[in-house]
Design a protein around this motif. Structure first.
Motif: not given
Length: 408
Positions: A84-89
Motif C-alpha cells: 500500500v505504501l509503495i503504490v501511494g508513494g
C-alpha cells in the motif's frame, strides 16, 4: 470456528527501526500537503485563477484521501502495509510532478486533487499508525501512535519553511518537482513495515471477516460519536493549512510570516502529539478529545477577536499546533480499545473518512465564502461552533472493548 493464532511480537531490537522508518514516511508524506497555503497564491497568480480554483483541488485531495483510506486500510490489514505504501508513494510523486503541467483547472484538480488524494490514502500517517498497531506490542502502542503523529507534524515544520525558501528562489514549479523526487524515498523506507503482522493476543476470539468487523463497528454507538467528532478536526486542519497564509496577507502581513506560522504549527504539534500519546495511556481518551476541541474553540475565538499582527499570528500558530494532530493518538487508541488491532487500519480509515469530509468542507467553504464576502469572518465562526459541537459529542463515548463470543 477457528482460533486466532497468538503470533509473536516484533523482536525488541527491530522496534526502533520500525518506528524510525514509519515516522520518516509520515514526515515525508505529510510535509508537501502542508504547504498548500504557501502554494495557493503563486499557483493562482501564475494561472490567472481566483483562490477558489486551487482551494477546490486541495478540497478534492482531502476528500479522496478520506474516501480511499478505508479501502487502503482494508488492503493493508489483509496483505500488509508495504504494498500500500509503495503504490501511494508512486502516485504521490506522479501527482506532484504533473502539477506544473496543469495549466487548466481540470488538470490541476486531477494532479493535485485526485492523484495526490488517493496517494495519501496509501502513503500517510494513517497507514503508518495502523502498521504500528500491529507491529508494536501493546505497551508501545499509544506511544508509537504519538510518535507517528508527531512525525507528520515535523514534516509540516520541515517542509513549510523549505517550500517558502524554494518558491522564493526557484518558483513553485521547481519546488513541487523536488518534492516529487523526495516521495520516492517512501519505497525503501517501507521495507521494515513489511514485518509479519502480529495477532492481538490480549483476547482470544473467533476470526472475523471484514464485513463482520464493519457491521460490529457500525452497530457501536460510541464508534459513531467518534466518527462525528473527528469531522471537526479535519475541517480545522485543512482550512487553516490552505487559508491562514492568504488570510494573513489580507491583513497586510508578509507571506513569510504565514510560512512561519505553519511551521510553528508543525513544531509545537510534535510536543502536542507526543503528550497526547502519553496521556492517552493514562487518562480517559474521550476526556482528552473533549479538552482539545474546547481549547481550539477558545484559541480561535481569541485570535479573530484581537488585532491580527505578526506576533498574534505566530502565537496562534504555536497554540493551535499543540492541538493540531493531538486528536489522533486518543482517536486511534479508542478504535484499538473498542475493536482490537485485527482490522484497526480499516476501521480507523472509516473514522478518518469523516475527518477528510471535514477537510473538504473546510477548504472548499473557505474559498467559496471568501469569494462571496471578500473575507474569512464567517468561516472562522463556523470553526468555533464545530469545536464546541465535537467537544460535547466525544464526552459520552464508552471507552471499553466490544463484547464478542469467545472460542472454547
Amino acid at each position: 470456528m477457528s482460533q486466532t493464532p497468538a503470533a509473536r511480537p516484533a523482536a525488541a531490537t527491530s522496534l526502533p527501526l520500525i518506528i524510525f522508518c514509519g515516522c520518516a514516511i509520515a514526515c515525508l508524506t505529510f510535509g508537501p500537503r502542508a504547504t498548500a497555503g504557501l502554494l495557493l497564491t503563486p499557483i493562482s497568480e501564475t494561472n490567472g485563477w481566483g483562490r477558489d480554483v486551487f482551494a477546490l483541488s486541495f478540497a478534492i485531495q482531502n476528500l479522496l484521501w478520506g474516501v480511499g483510506q478505508p479501502f487502503a486500510g482494508g488492503f493493508a490489514d489483509r496483505y500488509g502495509a508495504r504494498p500500500v505504501l509503495i503504490v501511494g508513494g508512486l502516485l504521490y510523486a506522479a501527482g506532484l510532478a504533473l502539477m506544473p503541467l496543469s495549466s487548466a483547472p481540470g488538470a490541476m484538480h486531477l494532479s493535485a486533487g485526485v492523484l495526490i488524494g488517493f496517494a495519501l490514502s496509501g502513503a500517510s500517517f494513517s497507514i503508518v499508525i495502523g502498521a504500528f498497531g500491529k507491529l508494536l506490542p501493546a505497551e508501545w502502542r499509544t506511544l508509537g501512535f504519538g510518535f507517528g503523529t508527531a512525525a507528520g507534524s515535523f514534516g509540516q515544520f520541515l517542509f513549510t519553511p523549505l517550500a517558502s525558501t524554494l518558491v522564493g528562489a526557484y518558483g513553485w514549479q521547481t519546488t513541487v518537482l523536488i518534492f516529487a523526487g523526495l516521495m520516492l524515498l517512501v519505497l525503501p523506507l517501507s521495507i521494515p513495515l513489511a514485518t509479519r503482522p502480529v495477532a492481538d493476543a490480549s483476547v482470544t476470539v473467533r476470526d472475523q471477516t471484514i464485513g463482520e468487523a464493519l457491521r460490529e463497528a457500525f452497530a457501536t454507538p460510541s464508534y459513531w460519536l467518534l466518527v462525528i467528532g473527528f469531522f471537526t478536526c479535519g475541517f480545522h486542519l485543512a482550512f487553516i493549512t490552505a487559508h491562514l497564509p492568504p488570510f494573513l496577507i489580507d491583513q497586510g502581513i508578509s507571506p513569510q510570516v504565514g510560512g512561519w506560522a505553519l511551521a510553528l504549527i508543525g513544531l509545537f504539534n510534535i510536543a502536542g502529539s507526543l503528550s497526547s500519546g502519553v496521556l492517552s495511556g493514562r487518562m480517559p481518551k474521550r476526556h482528552i478529545l473533549a479538552a482539545i476541541y474546547f481549547a481550539r474553540a477558545i484559541l480561535i475565538a481569541g485570535f479573530i477577536a484581537l488585532p491580527v499582527t505578526p506576533t498574534t499570528a505566530l502565537i496562534f500558530g504555536a497554540g493551535i499546533g499543540l492541538l493540531w494532530l493531538s486528536t489522533i493518538p486518543p482517536t486511534s487508541g479508542l478504535v484499538a480499545t473498542m475493536f482490537g488491532t485485527r482490522y484497526m487500519t480499516m476501521l480507523y480509515g472509516v473514522v478518518f473518512l469523516s475527518h477528510q469530509i471535514g477537510s473538504f468542507m473546510g477548504v472548499w467553504l473557505g474559498g467559496e465564502l471568501y469569494e462571496a464576502y471578500g473575507n474569512y469572518d464567517l468561516i472562522w465562526k463556523i470553526a468555533i461552533a464545530l469545536s464546541i459541537m465535537s467537544a460535547l459529542v466525544n464526552l459520552p463515548i464508552r471507552e471499553r472493548a466490544v463484547e464478542r463470543p469467545a472460542t472454547a
